[in-house]
Design a protein around this motif. Structure first.
Motif, PDB file in Angstrom:
ATOM      1  N   HIS A 126       0.581  -1.312   0.408  1.00 35.84           N
ATOM      2  CA  HIS A 126      -0.724  -0.146   0.137  1.00 35.84           C
ATOM      3  C   HIS A 126       1.463   1.259  -0.306  1.00 35.84           C
ATOM      4  O   HIS A 126       0.691   1.760   0.741  1.00 35.84           O
ATOM      5  CB  HIS A 126      -1.211  -0.260   1.060  1.00 35.84           C
ATOM      6  CG  HIS A 126      -2.297  -1.135   1.035  1.00 35.84           C
ATOM      7  ND1 HIS A 126      -2.563  -0.974   0.142  1.00 35.84           N
ATOM      8  CD2 HIS A 126      -2.479  -1.642   2.243  1.00 35.84           C
ATOM      9  CE1 HIS A 126      -3.782  -1.495  -0.045  1.00 35.84           C
ATOM     10  NE2 HIS A 126      -3.424  -2.641   1.089  1.00 35.84           N
ATOM     11  N   PRO A 157       1.328 -10.629  -9.535  1.00 39.49           N
ATOM     12  CA  PRO A 157       1.269 -11.239  -8.989  1.00 39.49           C
ATOM     13  C   PRO A 157       1.517 -12.576  -9.536  1.00 39.49           C
ATOM     14  O   PRO A 157       2.316 -14.246  -9.936  1.00 39.49           O
ATOM     15  CB  PRO A 157      -0.370 -12.101  -9.841  1.00 39.49           C
ATOM     16  CG  PRO A 157      -0.664 -10.565  -9.463  1.00 39.49           C
ATOM     17  CD  PRO A 157      -0.631  -9.798  -9.777  1.00 39.49           C
ATOM     18  N   SER A 158       1.959 -12.040 -11.912  1.00 34.80           N
ATOM     19  CA  SER A 158       2.774 -13.148 -12.058  1.00 34.80           C
ATOM     20  C   SER A 158       4.585 -13.796 -11.317  1.00 34.80           C
ATOM     21  O   SER A 158       4.514 -13.859 -11.517  1.00 34.80           O
ATOM     22  CB  SER A 158       2.849 -12.529 -13.444  1.00 34.80           C
ATOM     23  OG  SER A 158       2.409 -12.617 -14.475  1.00 34.80           O
ATOM     24  N   ILE A 164       3.008 -13.688   7.297  1.00 33.47           N
ATOM     25  CA  ILE A 164       1.722 -14.050   7.123  1.00 33.47           C
ATOM     26  C   ILE A 164       0.324 -13.836   8.322  1.00 33.47           C
ATOM     27  O   ILE A 164      -0.630 -13.275   8.346  1.00 33.47           O
ATOM     28  CB  ILE A 164       1.165 -15.848   6.715  1.00 33.47           C
ATOM     29  CG1 ILE A 164       1.981 -15.709   5.103  1.00 33.47           C
ATOM     30  CG2 ILE A 164      -0.354 -16.210   6.930  1.00 33.47           C
ATOM     31  CD1 ILE A 164       1.698 -17.504   5.185  1.00 33.47           C
ATOM     32  N   GLY A 190       0.210  -9.898   8.096  1.00 31.36           N
ATOM     33  CA  GLY A 190      -1.272  -9.727   7.470  1.00 31.36           C
ATOM     34  C   GLY A 190      -2.680  -9.818   7.782  1.00 31.36           C
ATOM     35  O   GLY A 190      -3.494  -9.451   8.007  1.00 31.36           O
ATOM     36  N   LEU A 191      -2.368 -11.276   8.696  1.00 33.99           N
ATOM     37  CA  LEU A 191      -3.797 -11.838   9.191  1.00 33.99           C
ATOM     38  C   LEU A 191      -4.785 -10.766  10.118  1.00 33.99           C
ATOM     39  O   LEU A 191      -5.162 -10.956  10.247  1.00 33.99           O
ATOM     40  CB  LEU A 191      -3.940 -13.114   9.548  1.00 33.99           C
ATOM     41  CG  LEU A 191      -3.968 -14.344   8.537  1.00 33.99           C
ATOM     42  CD1 LEU A 191      -3.781 -15.717   9.216  1.00 33.99           C
ATOM     43  CD2 LEU A 191      -5.268 -14.639   7.840  1.00 33.99           C
ATOM     44  N   SER A 199      -5.297  -7.403   9.041  1.00 36.57           N
ATOM     45  CA  SER A 199      -6.206  -7.462   7.898  1.00 36.57           C
ATOM     46  C   SER A 199      -7.973  -7.488   8.652  1.00 36.57           C
ATOM     47  O   SER A 199      -8.586  -7.060   8.595  1.00 36.57           O
ATOM     48  CB  SER A 199      -5.907  -7.512   7.140  1.00 36.57           C
ATOM     49  OG  SER A 199      -6.287 -10.005   7.662  1.00 36.57           O
ATOM     50  N   ALA A 200      -7.718  -8.385   9.660  1.00 34.49           N
ATOM     51  CA  ALA A 200      -9.139  -7.975  10.886  1.00 34.49           C
ATOM     52  C   ALA A 200      -8.622  -7.097  12.098  1.00 34.49           C
ATOM     53  O   ALA A 200      -9.997  -6.959  12.294  1.00 34.49           O
ATOM     54  CB  ALA A 200      -8.717  -9.649  11.572  1.00 34.49           C
TER      55      ALA A 200
END
Lengths: 457, 457
Positions: free
Chosen positions: A73, A104-105, A396, A399-400, A403-404
């Motif tokens: 971001h 994403p690629s 990870i 991130g979880l 985002s929560a």
């Protein structure tokens, strides 16, 4: 192609040119930055992975904003936008969209690299030794999960008055060792096939399994749902069956693989057949609810007793050299260090919490090196340091939680610093500890592997 | 990660699982189908690339709808949807969206494979020979562009009353030889380093350049804009300078590359440094308005005189074996053969036009084999057949014409059949012509390359 006029066809061509340019410049940036730093670090006797992570930090979200994962971001580097815009004759405003659309690629290629590295790690594993150190690896994994989790969670609650759920998230983020980073460091130091190396790899694999279980539990807790035992038992069972099956298959399936290989006549059989086993194993792991990364490692284990092992390694090495580098540079690029500027008063409390988490994260894993019983000479500090890097797994959890909306900015920054600190410190400390020591402990390493453990030529 | 609740976090996890499953199943399908057919074709003494294209047709838009490029506009296989939906616990309706969303990553990997193949082709080129046959290659390229274009365009106008613009589009779609398919066929037959092979590769490269120019002209014509000479001259000039620069650099830059390689100490230097040159060359080509594919070939040419040539080839081979296979399977998967069902009356007129285009496409390129003057024994039929495959380049013209609404369904089908026919027939006819003939014509091939021209081990 869904276009209604030749005008849009024309601009489609410009867009394709812009996408190609963005793609090749990203590759160029990644490799030039990573290799320049790797060359410097090799001369300081440090593992090249530190250089790859640093390269990511330099050109990524904390640095020049040239390599910017969409999750960061942040705004793309203006100079980069202008170069693409002028070379491809598309408006500057369109560049960031194309950049993030095509990201994403790049991540897919990086994931291929991570799986190739884990596959190679499995291939290089001495299965006899891995089974022999199974009990020790299990104890190290359990201690390395329980200690940081317990001290982290309770420490945050009682020392820093953090609420239960965020404290549990932060504690959980310290549990899982990054098997990719650990395997890369041990491989480069020539320590992958030592007793210490095998204990750490075994424990890191078990950590991955425990990490999946903890993630399920923490998410169940945080959503306020009833904590059901059945799914957790199912996960643990699936993981156990999977690992045991892989070990059993390496004794029976590898000869079958060799038999098939002898009968294949089309060129490229070794690399393609190995890739099929790799992908198949990732599929089974994912289908029964485990991480695909675990499947990649298991595929390597299964083929480790193949008589074509050396040829397989040779064909996987270029994939690792190219694409695992991209993976680690991306890990570095995703780290945003700006939140922990010590000159900014608002980030000082984050720094204190971060310091606490970092100490718990380091000491908790180092302590795990003394958690097991063994009757052979084993360097326990090497085991503990090998368990240190958290890398992408910690990210990870972060991130979880972020985002929560469960974590305060200061706790977010603290977890990030913990991840960065353990990831960068582990290779450096390991190198210091192992300085001038040849790998020992009863295992010997073939010369050609020792000379070139993870690289090629 | 932009999620507002843990519920969406949970479903994000399910989505990630589904994406991983879709990705690994696609790899499995591609490799199992391609290798099975390749093994059959090797036993029939046919090039494996025919098997790869056929595998794509079988599992792609014309067959099982398992490997479906978004451009095919067809429905995904129901069984596939159900398997993903049940394994990843996501609703069946969400599967196609995830499938098509993640397809660009597969295409990106396939493109890497194509570039790796072209890079390898450049590496294996005998530059002296390529320069020596420059005049012949130029004549072949010119004849192979002018003959199909002129006969195709005027034939369609006068025999089938097709309008000028669609006729020009169809004519243009027959001009460019697919260098990827041609290089792959010659490599597998062990004919890449013969005089015939070098003439064809050189001509195919020039064709690529001419193709870009023709595309610019045709699009300018079709949009009704004034046909400006300046941009065309600029393109031709850029292409000429680029190719000459690559040939000049191979004499001066390769020693510099070797010098640098001797000084690099981090593992994996050969493969990473080669990849940097490859990417850099693609960047320069794209930046001056040429195809990135041309850049990949030029990078191979530049490094062809490196003393590390063999090591570079060894490190590129696994990439080619894995990812170029994906590329060719995708080419096959994108072909929709249902439009040319001879039992359907409505497609009969398409078949007649298709037959005409196919004959012009084949004869036009075969005739180009007789267009040059040479004083050494040269198999002109091999040169002509080598120029035949149109592959992805013809499909690009088809895509442009279709999306602009310029072509009738029957002309679309005819162009498609022409592309399919030339792509499949060329390897088969070449094999027939070369049966039991050892490569000759003054060039010899090193044994290790002849034994394993494009594959690995």
């Amino acid at each position: 192609m869904m276009m209604s006029s030749l005008l849009s066809v024309l601009s489609t061509h410009d867009i394709e040119v812009a996408e190609t340019l963005i793609g090749v410049i990203r590759f160029l940036l990644i490799f030039v930055a990573a290799r320049t730093l790797a060359e410097i670090l090799v001369r300081l006797s440090l593992p090249t992975i530190v250089g790859e992570l640093l390269a990511g930090v330099l050109i990524g979200a904390s640095g020049l904003h040239l390599l910017l994962p969409p999750s960061a971001h942040a705004s793309l580097n203006e100079g980069f936008i202008n170069v693409i815009s002028s070379l491809a004759s598309i408006p500057a405003e369109a560049v960031p969209d194309l950049y993030f659309e095509t990201f994403p690629s790049l991540q897919a290629v990086a994931t291929l690299g991570l799986y190739a590295l884990l596959f190679l790690t499995g291939l290089e594993s001495e299965l006899e030794e891995l089974v022999a150190v199974g009990a020790q690896a299990f104890t190290v994994a359990m201690a390395g999960v329980i200690l940081p989790f317990a001290f982290g969670t309770f420490g945050l609650m009682f020392l820093f008055q953090v609420d239960l759920i965020p404290a549990i998230f932060a504690g959980a983020s310290m549990t899982a060792t990054s098997i990719g980073i650990t395997a890369s460091v041990f491989g480069e130091l020539g320590y992958l096939k030592t007793r210490e190396g095998q204990i750490v790899i075994g424990a890191a694999v078990l950590d991955d399994i425990l990490g999946i279980v903890i993630l399920a539990v923490v998410v169940a807790l945080a959503t306020g749902g009833a904590l059901e035992i059945a799914p957790i038992v199912k996960l643990v069972l699936a993981a156990t069956v999977f690992v045991i099956a892989a070990i059993a298959l390496s004794r029976t399936a590898a000869p079958g693989f060799d038999w098939l290989l002898d009968r294949l006549k089309a060129p490229g059989a070794v690399v393609v057949a190995s890739f099929v086993i790799l992908v198949l194993s990732c599929f089974v792991a994912t289908a029964i609810g485990l991480e695909a990364a675990l499947g990649a490692f298991a595929a390597g284990l299964i083929l480790s007793s193949s008589k074509n092992n050396h040829a397989i390694q040779q064909s996987v090495l270029p994939l690792v050299s190219l694409f695992a580098t991209i993976f680690f540079v991306l890990v570095g690029a995703g780290m945003d260090l700006s939140v922990i500027n010590p000159l900014d008063p608002s980030s000082r409390s984050a720094l204190i919490v971060a310091g606490f988490l970092l100490v718990v994260a380091i000491l908790g894993k180092i302590a795990s090196g003394w958690s097991f019983v063994i009757d052979k000479p084993t360097n326990r500090l090497v085991v503990g340091l090998g368990m240190m890097p958290r890398g992408e797994v910690g990210l990870i959890f972060l991130g979880l939680g972020t985002s929560a909306g469960l974590l305060t900015p200061s706790l977010e920054a603290a977890i990030l610093l913990m991840v960065i600190g353990t990831t960068f410190l582990a290779p450096v400390l390991l190198r210091l500890v192992l300085k001038d020591k040849k790998p020992g402990g009863g295992n010997s390493i073939p010369d050609e592997v020792a000379a070139d453990p993870v690289g090629l030529i």
